[in-house]
Scaffold this motif. Structure first.
Motif, short mmCIF file in Angstrom:
data_model
loop_
_atom_site.label_atom_id
_atom_site.label_comp_id
_atom_site.label_asym_id
_atom_site.label_seq_id
_atom_site.Cartn_x
_atom_site.Cartn_y
_atom_site.Cartn_z
N ARG A 362 64.32 55.93 8.90
CA ARG A 362 64.23 55.68 10.34
C ARG A 362 62.97 56.29 10.93
O ARG A 362 62.30 55.69 11.77
CB ARG A 362 65.48 56.24 11.04
N SER A 363 62.64 57.51 10.51
CA SER A 363 61.45 58.18 11.03
C SER A 363 60.18 57.41 10.67
O SER A 363 59.28 57.25 11.50
CB SER A 363 61.39 59.60 10.47
N THR A 364 60.13 56.92 9.43
CA THR A 364 58.94 56.17 8.98
C THR A 364 58.83 54.84 9.71
O THR A 364 57.73 54.43 10.12
CB THR A 364 59.01 55.93 7.46
N GLU A 365 59.95 54.14 9.88
CA GLU A 365 59.94 52.87 10.61
C GLU A 365 59.49 53.08 12.06
O GLU A 365 58.72 52.27 12.60
CB GLU A 365 61.33 52.25 10.58
N LYS A 366 59.94 54.16 12.67
CA LYS A 366 59.56 54.46 14.04
C LYS A 366 58.06 54.73 14.14
O LYS A 366 57.38 54.24 15.05
CB LYS A 366 60.35 55.67 14.53
N GLU A 367 57.54 55.49 13.19
CA GLU A 367 56.12 55.80 13.20
C GLU A 367 55.28 54.55 12.96
O GLU A 367 54.24 54.35 13.61
CB GLU A 367 55.81 56.85 12.12
N LEU A 368 55.73 53.68 12.05
CA LEU A 368 55.00 52.45 11.77
C LEU A 368 54.97 51.55 13.01
O LEU A 368 53.93 50.97 13.35
CB LEU A 368 55.65 51.71 10.60
N LYS A 369 56.12 51.45 13.68
CA LYS A 369 56.20 50.63 14.90
C LYS A 369 55.25 51.17 15.97
O LYS A 369 54.56 50.41 16.66
CB LYS A 369 57.64 50.64 15.42
N LYS A 370 55.19 52.49 16.08
CA LYS A 370 54.31 53.11 17.06
C LYS A 370 52.84 52.82 16.74
O LYS A 370 52.05 52.47 17.61
CB LYS A 370 54.55 54.62 17.05
N ARG A 371 52.50 52.93 15.46
CA ARG A 371 51.10 52.67 15.06
C ARG A 371 50.72 51.20 15.28
O ARG A 371 49.61 50.90 15.70
CB ARG A 371 50.90 53.05 13.59
N GLU A 372 51.66 50.32 14.95
CA GLU A 372 51.37 48.90 15.13
C GLU A 372 51.15 48.58 16.61
O GLU A 372 50.27 47.79 16.96
CB GLU A 372 52.52 48.06 14.57
N ALA A 373 51.97 49.20 17.46
CA ALA A 373 51.83 48.97 18.91
C ALA A 373 50.49 49.50 19.40
O ALA A 373 49.79 48.86 20.20
CB ALA A 373 52.97 49.65 19.65
N GLU A 374 50.10 50.68 18.91
CA GLU A 374 48.84 51.28 19.34
C GLU A 374 47.64 50.47 18.86
O GLU A 374 46.64 50.32 19.58
CB GLU A 374 48.75 52.72 18.83
N SER A 375 47.76 49.95 17.65
CA SER A 375 46.63 49.16 17.11
C SER A 375 46.49 47.82 17.83
O SER A 375 45.44 47.19 17.77
CB SER A 375 46.83 48.92 15.61
N TYR A 376 47.54 47.41 18.51
CA TYR A 376 47.54 46.11 19.20
C TYR A 376 46.93 46.20 20.59
O TYR A 376 46.63 45.18 21.21
CB TYR A 376 48.99 45.60 19.30
N ILE A 377 46.76 47.41 21.09
CA ILE A 377 46.25 47.60 22.45
C ILE A 377 44.81 47.07 22.57
O ILE A 377 43.95 47.41 21.75
CB ILE A 377 46.32 49.08 22.85
N ASP A 378 44.59 46.24 23.58
CA ASP A 378 43.26 45.67 23.82
C ASP A 378 43.21 45.25 25.29
O ASP A 378 43.72 44.20 25.67
CB ASP A 378 43.02 44.47 22.91
#
Length: 570
Positions: A362-378
């Motif tokens: 769960r912790s890893t999935e949460k971190e991955l989701k956070k990173r994906e969201a941050e990388s999508y910011i434009d």
């Protein structure tokens, strides 16, 4: 307009009848009625999908229950009950990981939700039961007999059972006992080889003639062969089959001692020696742990994969596979390869569920989701999406506008305009709870974002929640310091207050006044000594009231009393 009202009436009727059928435990009828309500609804209704999910779950049709729960969440992701429905459905399907995540999400949205708390406790109990290996039938301590990785090797090496292990049918029978060890007791009567195998595993010496192929004991009256008078030569003692295992465990102990001293190369040498002496993948798992601590991550992964490969051939305990997969996941986590870490944590849970690996996943999935969201910011693409949403909004394509504004939010999650714009489109789609949620986010990002307040107030108004509508407009007044939106605020405030304090059908003016005077909020204001002082002062000096109206809270209370007809301000 008449047709639309009839349409809504059908939905209400189907829903009410569905609830009644559910209460009467006629779940098939409930499913039928909720389906009719869903089909009659012009826009997706999360409550109807929730109700049908509960009906399916009561019928033990957990696949359908899960689909409806997912749809409920898709329509309204901020409604806790949708997640409790999902948790119940996946618990019924046996997917405890997904069920636990659903109940936890429900508790994030509603920490006091008793159904989510109860569901989570039930799932945790099931996970612990699986972790402990509990079954429905006690095995009298025999469960470990046929699950020990060394058992098959012991039988293959023992002179009394080595020939049996060459028979695929007998080996298959032993493998079947891994899931039902108690069957060994009943199977021994039909296949004496099982009895002898159990004796070898337990280290019990069977009496002569008790093995397979033995016939009935000779009668005492029958003459015995002459050879029987000769002293029988002692049979050679079989080699102890556990000698190698003991030597291997000694090497493992030396490896553990070196590991604790952080002498990892020495530890790896001892674990290799143990593996060379006796094939138990525990030694390989230990070697991988030492390689991990040494920082040789790629080698640790190779060792774990090799352990799993060898373990399959050795029919090792599934818990050892789970440990190897978990260590691979942890190693990928150290390498910052989150997708691979998630893959192997899931594989570990497939072999054996443990709370520790669940938490890591769960912790890893949460971190991955956070990173994906941050990388999508434009920000630039966010503005493009927002403009596209505005265009679609003007064209009357509300679903398309929502989609475009959602993209803008993903590209710029800190920009309140995306949420406020999506709230405007959701208003057109009659998705009022979602409107309020988006407006609250916009306000949290910018407390002076005026449109967020008016759209939120409008949603409350059409939901007939007049009190929250009026409270929201009072806050809007406080930020409208330049009085640019006074007319807009007053018009909606007047409509809400009129509806809130309107006379009921057949009610006289006196009855209305009496009822409104007993309104909890109105009654609280009238009992407030400070307000009583202000009102008495205003009777003698109206100018003083204007001064008091500069205070937002006093102004709110005065406006309420005026709207209820308790006082007059003009």
């Amino acid at each position: 307009m008449v047709e639309s009202k009839c349409y809504d009436t059908n939905i209400v009727q189907y829903k009410a009848e569905g609830n009644a059928a559910f209460a009467a435990k006629d779940f098939n009828k409930a499913v039928e009625l909720f389906t009719k309500a869903i089909e009659a609804s012009e826009t997706p209704n999360h409550v109807l999908y929730s109700n049908r999910s509960g009906s399916y779950a009561s019928l033990r049709d957990y696949d359908s229950a899960a689909k409806d729960a997912e749809e409920c969440i898709k329509i309204n992701p901020s409604w806790a009950k949708g997640y409790t429905r999902k948790g119940a459905a996946y618990h019924g399907l046996g997917d405890l990981v997904t069920a636990r995540d659903a109940y936890e999400e429900a508790l994030k949205l509603d920490p006091a939700n008793a159904q989510a708390k109860s569901g989570l406790a039930s799932v945790d109990a099931a996970i612990q039961q699986e972790a402990a290996g509990d079954g429905q039938t006690p095995d009298l301590g025999m469960g470990s007999l046929f699950k020990d990785p060394a058992t098959f090797a012991k039988l293959a090496n023992h002179p009394k059972t080595s020939e049996y292990m060459k028979d695929p049918a007998f080996v298959a029978k032993l493998e079947g006992l891994q899931n039902n060890p108690m069957a060994a007791l009943t199977g021994a009567s039909s296949d004496p080889r099982l009895m002898e195998a159990m004796a070898v595993i337990l280290g019990i010496e069977m009496p002569a003639g008790a093995g397979p192929g033995s016939g009935p004991a000779p009668s005492s009256s029958e003459p015995k062969p002459a050879e029987s008078a000769k002293p029988k030569e002692p049979e050679p003692e079989p080699e102890p089959v556990d000698t190698d295992k003991q030597k291997a465990d000694e090497e493992k102990s030396l490896g553990n001692a070196a590991y604790k001293k952080r002498q990892f190369d020495e530890a790896i040498t001892h674990y290799n020696n143990a593996w060379d002496i006796f094939k138990d993948i525990t030694y390989l798992n230990n070697r991988a742990a030492a390689e991990f601590e040494k920082g040789d991550y790629d080698e640790a992964i190779k060792t774990c994969l090799y352990a799993i490969e060898q373990g399959r051939e050795l029919r090792s305990d599934y818990k050892l596979f789970a440990k190897a997969y978990s260590r691979i996941g942890t190693t990928y986590l150290k390498k910052d390869d989150l997708p691979s870490a998630i893959e192997y944590f899931n594989k570990s849970l497939t072999e054996h569920r443990t709370p520790d690996v669940l938490n890591k996943l769960r912790s890893t999935e949460k971190e991955l989701k956070k990173r994906e969201a941050e990388s999508y910011i434009d920000p630039e693409k966010a503005e493009e999406a927002r403009e596209e949403g505005n265009k679609l909004f003007k064209e009357g394509d509300w679903p398309g506008a929502v989609k475009a504004y959602t993209e803008a939010i993903k590209r710029a999650p800190k920009d309140p305009r995306g949420y406020a714009n999506r709230a405007a489109a959701l208003l057109k789609l009659i998705a009022y709870p979602e409107v309020i949620k988006d407006c609250d986010i916009a306000i949290s990002l910018d407390p002076n974002f005026f449109k967020a307040y008016t759209r939120k107030a409008t949603a409350y108004y059409v939901m007939k929640d007049y009190r929250n509508c009026m409270d929201t407009l009072e806050v809007a007044r406080s930020i409208d310091t330049e009085f640019k939106h006074t007319r807009e605020i007053e018009e909606l405030y007047t409509k809400a207050s009129t509806a809130r304090f309107a006379a009921l059908p057949g009610e006289t003016a006196e009855q209305t006044a009496e009822r409104l005077s007993q309104d909890p909020e109105i009654d609280e204001i009238r009992r407030d000594p400070v307000m009583n002082t202000i009102l008495q002062q205003a009777q003698n000096d109206p100018a003083a009231l204007r001064d008091h109206l500069q205070n937002p809270e006093i102004r709110r209370k005065i406006n309420l009393l005026a709207a209820a007809g308790i006082i007059r301000t003009r």
